[in-house]
Write a protein that holds these residues in place. Structure first.
Motif, PDB file in Angstrom:
ATOM      1  N   LYS A 169       0.841  -1.206   0.000  1.00  0.00           N
ATOM      2  CA  LYS A 169       0.000   0.000   0.000  1.00  0.00           C
ATOM      3  C   LYS A 169       0.872   1.251   0.000  1.00  0.00           C
ATOM      4  N   LYS A 172       2.113   2.100  -3.259  1.00  0.00           N
ATOM      5  CA  LYS A 172       1.032   2.404  -4.205  1.00  0.00           C
ATOM      6  C   LYS A 172       0.695   1.243  -5.136  1.00  0.00           C
ATOM      7  N   TYR A 174      -1.734  -1.063  -5.071  1.00  0.00           N
ATOM      8  CA  TYR A 174      -2.945  -1.277  -4.272  1.00  0.00           C
ATOM      9  C   TYR A 174      -3.559  -2.663  -4.484  1.00  0.00           C
ATOM     10  N   ALA A 177      -1.742  -5.084  -2.472  1.00  0.00           N
ATOM     11  CA  ALA A 177      -2.098  -4.888  -1.062  1.00  0.00           C
ATOM     12  C   ALA A 177      -3.438  -5.550  -0.749  1.00  0.00           C
ATOM     13  N   TYR A 181      -4.227  -8.461   2.056  1.00  0.00           N
ATOM     14  CA  TYR A 181      -5.224  -8.238   3.109  1.00  0.00           C
ATOM     15  C   TYR A 181      -6.348  -9.274   3.027  1.00  0.00           C
ATOM     16  N   ASN A 203      -7.815  -2.513   7.161  1.00  0.00           N
ATOM     17  CA  ASN A 203      -6.796  -2.401   6.112  1.00  0.00           C
ATOM     18  C   ASN A 203      -7.425  -2.415   4.720  1.00  0.00           C
ATOM     19  N   SER A 206      -8.949   0.918   3.976  1.00  0.00           N
ATOM     20  CA  SER A 206      -7.993   1.989   3.658  1.00  0.00           C
ATOM     21  C   SER A 206      -7.518   1.916   2.208  1.00  0.00           C
ATOM     22  N   VAL A 207      -7.373   0.689   1.671  1.00  0.00           N
ATOM     23  CA  VAL A 207      -6.937   0.559   0.270  1.00  0.00           C
ATOM     24  C   VAL A 207      -8.057   0.971  -0.686  1.00  0.00           C
TER      25      VAL A 207
END
Length: 937
Positions: A169, A172, A174, A177, A181, A203, A206-207
């Protein structure tokens, strides 16, 4: 969304949950000694306070580290260092935290503790990630992930995937990420670990925010917040609220965003997490920028810049400089905007390209250098001025401190002198009071037994023709022993004070000595209905010890237990031997000792104040003497007590077991018994009295003599000196009652009882078992073998006589029940065990099948039952009081009476039907049994 606006409720709930754990741990800490359990309690307090107060957490983790080092606990030391690293990381001392992690890792690798190695490497990765060193962080995470997968720890796997997702994350990337997660969420949902589920949801939210997928971001964060609220995680709740605020800020709902940021910041300050406070401050600054409030945005951003040296968060620094560049630009302050833009580019290149690129031209560099030169010159002047002022202040301060110290030392010395004198006076007054009380009490203690001794003697002197009753003689003996015991205690105290009391050790069986002491209280316990449990190993502990002093210690402790216990209470005397020595424990369920009195109960002459009389409380020297004797034997004595629940004394004595001595002792005992046991059993002289016979099975000659004298007036007594002889005598000639000891050579009482109750020839004989084992489990064991009664040594002679009489009378009542004129007899009512019941049912079935046959008699009964004439006669006589012939005849007569009452046929025909061929003989027998002729029945 109203539930998101209730952080005060979350604060209150989480505070209660955390405080409850802390209070419980602090309460348990008070009762712990310096051992591994106390180390673990310190560490648990560290974990709890790490979320509440980092200074207190550091205090407890330092205590854990010191105690673990003192005790030589390598695992405890490693965990203490590891936990301290966590606390240091949370207060942003990252370098010190890494040093502690490396130290802990070294110990865990030495101990080959895989789980702890994983934990430490994971935390090292988190620390590197916080410092934006992503390559190092990823290396630690991948090592930990490999080990975690090997041991199958799903929660650990999820945690590491979360950390790796955080790195992607920040870079960048994403979608990568989201992938990590998602993998983490699947693991924790499988084991239903709520803290892990909430972290993964937060988490993911947030992404999705960074991807501008606001609906998913809100959904994930709301679910995460519900779990944080349920588990009472204030720090986690702060992060989730901050994430939600970010979403609403991006959506343009700035009022709602600001409210959530402020609530998140309040929670972060509550747990004193500077990093989270700074992140919420950035959110408020960013939100102010989007509301065109550039002044507030710049002020908040600069507060973050001032905190950056303590946070080591390059990502936050990057975002803050970018925000400042935009805010200064919007205000028209282009010079500051350029400065922050340059810093932003440098940090951005460092984080995402791995290199630091030069983005300023020569003019910008000269401008910056000039500005820095002026700042440095000005700062140097300020520093010089401040140094002069500081030096002057330090001199003044040092003079004041020195003068204050001198005054403090003088005041402390004077106060200590005053306190010492005051304490000495108080101690002298207390000692004087205790001595006065002691002499008053000791005179009372002597006066009472002396009066009881003097009274009967004076009566005898006044009436020389009369003799003392046995009760008076016993009373004199008891009180003489009482006086002698007190005199001996006083002499021992005197010798102890003068240093003349010495140990006089001799070799012997320690357990046997303690059994004898414990047994002396059995009668007293029985009289007061006290549940007195003696737990001493049934083995030999041969050692060199001072018998008299050991007995004195135990007598005092047991005497106190009985003295301060109510009737019906429980007293336990337990003895064990281990590597540390001989453990003696005496506990009771009596009135207990107040906590304020416990430190003084071993003091000379001290007595606990209470509502009991002085006579009951004694002289106040017993426990003091016991403590002195224990210490003389290089032992320790401790006490624990609670008012209303009882008292627990523990004695530890240093004894060395003598292996060869124990073997010799066993051989000696066997030789002595071999010389005494010349015959397997002893027979009394011929006794022609028509009274019940009692078989006494006892290996101790004194005990046999004592019981024989008790029984001989009312019973014929036969004696056997061990279980094998007793079994043979019982089978050869079954008695009316058997009294047996539990512990005997060749065959013990339990085995003897089992064999007698399983043999059809002796199963009907009642058994009384005697034993020195007073525990409830021993009583149950004896009764489960079939014993009809159970007596604990030493027992009251009258009690034995009464129990013997009751069993014989009970057996006679069962016989009378069988000889009742009623036809129907239930063997269950006539017998007391299954063997007798089965035998009697078999006899009745045999009679029922053959009573009508005139040629069926006793020989046929013997053959069908596979018993000799003598055996059958003894068995039926014992169970029914009737010989086999009488039993058969009466059975036929009872069946005839039944038929006559039903008018089934004529008298003649009924006589023939029940097996009588002689009508006159039938009429004679019927009249003898029922008192009337058959025709008149």
């Amino acid at each position: 969304m109203m539930r998101l606006l209730l952080p005060p409720l979350l604060l209150f709930t989480s505070l209660l949950l955390s405080q409850s754990k802390v209070d419980s741990l602090l309460h348990s800490l008070e009762s712990l000694g310096e051992d591994s359990l106390k180390v673990q309690t310190y560490l648990r307090l560290t974990v709890e306070y790490n979320r509440i107060d980092h200074n207190i957490a550091l205090n407890y983790v330092n205590k854990a580290q010191q105690l673990a080092k003192k005790l030589g606990l390598e695992s405890g030391l490693a965990e203490s260092i590891y936990r301290k690293g966590n606390v240091l990381r949370n207060i942003n001392l990252y370098d010190q935290a890494m040093e502690h992690y490396l130290s802990a890792l070294s110990i865990y690798e030495k101990l080959r503790n895989t789980r702890e190695i994983i934990a430490v490497k994971t935390e090292m990765g988190r620390l590197a990630q916080l410092r934006s060193n992503n390559e190092v962080a990823l290396e630690f995470y991948l090592e930990a992930l490999s080990l975690t997968s090997q041991i199958g720890d799903k929660n650990g796997v999820a945690r590491i995937h979360n950390y790796i997702g955080g790195i992607y994350k920040n870079q960048k990337q994403y979608r990568s990420a989201l992938n990590h997660y998602g993998l983490a969420l699947a693991q924790v949902e499988e084991i239903n670990f709520k803290p892990g589920i909430s972290a993964c949801l937060s988490n993911l939210g947030s992404v999705h925010l960074l991807l501008e997928e606001y609906a998913q971001a809100i959904s994930y964060n709301e679910r995460a917040f519900e779990i944080k609220k349920e588990t009472g995680d204030k720090l986690g709740a702060s992060r989730v609220l901050s994430n939600l605020a970010n979403v609403y800020s991006k959506k343009g709902q700035h009022d709602k965003a600001e409210k959530l940021y402020r609530q998140a910041q309040l929670l972060a300050k509550e747990v004193d997490n500077r990093h989270e406070v700074a992140k919420t401050e950035f959110g408020l600054a960013d939100n102010a920028f989007h509301r065109n409030d550039y002044g507030q945005c710049i002020a908040r951003a600069n507060r973050i810049i001032s905190e950056l040296p303590y946070l080591y968060d390059d990502k936050l620094a990057l975002e803050t400089h970018n925000l400042l560049a935009k805010a200064y630009g919007a205000k028209g302050e282009f010079e500051k905007a350029l400065e922050n833009a340059v810093l932003y580019n440098r940090l951005s290149d460092s984080m995402y390209n791995g290199k630091i690129l030069t983005v300023t031209n020569e003019l910008e560099a000269k401008y910056e250098n000039e500005q820095k030169r002026k700042e440095i010159a000005l700062l140097a002047k300020d520093i010089d001025l401040q140094s002069l002022k500081l030096s002057k202040r330090e001199n003044e301060r040092n003079g004041i401190i020195l003068f204050s110290l001198v005054l403090l030392v003088l005041a402390t010395l004077l106060y200590n002198q005053f306190r010492i004198k005051q304490k000495a006076n108080k101690k002298l007054r207390e000692l004087d009071r205790l001595k006065s009380n002691f002499f008053a009490n000791i005179s009372h203690e002597f006066r009472t037994p002396l009066t009881l001794i003097k009274g009967p003697i004076e009566q005898l002197e006044q009436n020389p023709d009369e003799t003392l009753s046995i009760e008076n003689v016993k009373m004199i003996r008891r009180n003489t022993n009482r006086v002698l015991k007190m005199v001996n205690q006083l002499l021992d105290l005197s010798k102890m004070d003068e240093g003349n009391l010495k140990l006089e050790p001799t070799e012997g069986n320690v357990y046997k000595c303690l059994r004898a002491v414990a047994a002396s209280f059995n009668s007293h316990a029985a009289q007061r209905n006290i549940d007195y449990k003696v737990q001493i190993p049934q083995t030999i502990l041969w050692a060199s010890f001072d018998r008299d002093k050991l007995e004195n210690i135990v007598y005092n402790l047991l005497g106190n237990a009985f003295k301060f216990s109510e009737d019906g209470a429980t007293i336990v005397f337990e003895v064990n031997f281990g590597q540390r020595g001989l453990f003696i424990q005496v506990s009771d369920s009596g009135k207990g000792i107040p906590q304020e009195s416990l430190p003084f109960i071993f003091d000379r002459f001290y007595q606990v104040d209470g509502s009991n009389t002085r006579e009951k409380e004694g002289t106040g020297i017993g426990l003091s003497l016991s403590k002195d004797l224990v210490e003389l034997m290089d032992g320790t004595i401790t006490v624990a007590s609670e008012v209303g629940k009882g008292t627990f004394f523990t004695v530890l004595l240093q004894l060395q077991e003598i292996k060869t001595g124990a073997d010799e002792a066993l051989q000696t005992v066997k030789i002595e018994k071999a010389t005494v046991l010349k015959t397997p059993y002893l027979l009394s002289k011929a006794d022609i009295r028509e009274i019940p016979r009692v078989l006494l099975v006892e290996d101790n000659s004194d005990m046999r003599h004592f019981i024989h004298e008790l029984l001989i007036k009312s019973y014929k007594v036969e004696e056997a000196i061990h279980g094998v002889a007793g079994l043979k005598m019982a089978i050869d000639n079954p008695p009316d009652l058997i009294i047996t000891d539990l512990m005997m050579p060749k065959m013990d009482g339990i085995t003897l009882c089992k064999k007698l109750k399983k043999d059809v020839q002796t199963s009907h004989v009642p058994i009384i078992m005697l034993t020195a084992k007073a525990g409830m489990e021993n009583k149950l064991e004896g009764l489960e073998t079939g014993a009809d009664d159970y007596l604990t040594k030493p027992f009251d002679g009258e009690e034995l006589l009464v129990r013997a009489k009751n069993l014989i009378v009970q057996r006679q009542r069962l016989r009378d029940l069988f000889t009742n004129k009623e036809v129907q007899v239930d063997p269950k009512k006539v017998t007391v065990n299954s063997v007798d019941q089965i035998f009697l049912e078999k006899v009745l079935e045999l009679l029922e099948a053959n009573f009508s046959e005139s040629d069926f008699g006793v020989p046929q009964m013997q053959k069908s039952l596979a018993m000799s004439k003598t055996q059958l006669h003894r068995k039926l006589k014992a169970l029914t009081s009737e010989a086999p012939g009488e039993l058969l005849r009466n059975f036929r007569l009872k069946r005839a009476a039944q038929l006559l009452s039903q008018k089934a046929d004529s008298v003649t025909q009924i006589a023939y039907k029940v097996g009588f061929n002689n009508l006159s003989y039938f009429a004679k027998c019927f009249k003898e049994l029922y008192g009337v002729a058959p025709s008149s029945y």
